[in-house]
Design a protein around this motif. Sequence first.
Motif: not given
Length: 171
Positions: A121-124, A143-148
Amino acid sequence: MEIQENIVNKVAASGLITLNLESYYDQGERIIYDIKDNLFHGLMLREKDFREFIKTHEWESYAGKNVAVICSADAIVPTWAYMLLATKLKPYANEVVFGNLETLEAVLFTRALAKIDLESFRDERIVIKGCADVTVPVAAYVEITNLLTPVVKSIMYGEPCSTVPVFKRKA
């Protein structure tokens, strides 16, 4: 006079990646183990009785299940009792947590999301899908917000045709 209209799918052309948290839902059965059933007169746990129960209970019946361990009674339960339960449940159960079903659901999603290859998901530009056929806990969205956030260009919530901006990396 003939009019030819070209219909352009702007959502498809936008380069947005939709992430559906529902796809990380653990299909395993969820159950509660309530230690209140092991209490003496509903008030306290007696070690000798509890250890006998631990030896004779059929732990295999928890195979593949997700277990939330609680005590719904206002009782004296020593910490070691929960630990002992965990040692007996874990070889059979898929997941064992202390807490209610909401806690269990949050843990299941957190563990599943931790396995995501974040580099993909880098730079997406990511849209976290908001609607699901299963209940996705708010904890999973956090959690997904923290990860991304460390890797993506932006995060939006909703559907690709109607999103709410959540995060945008400053250039």
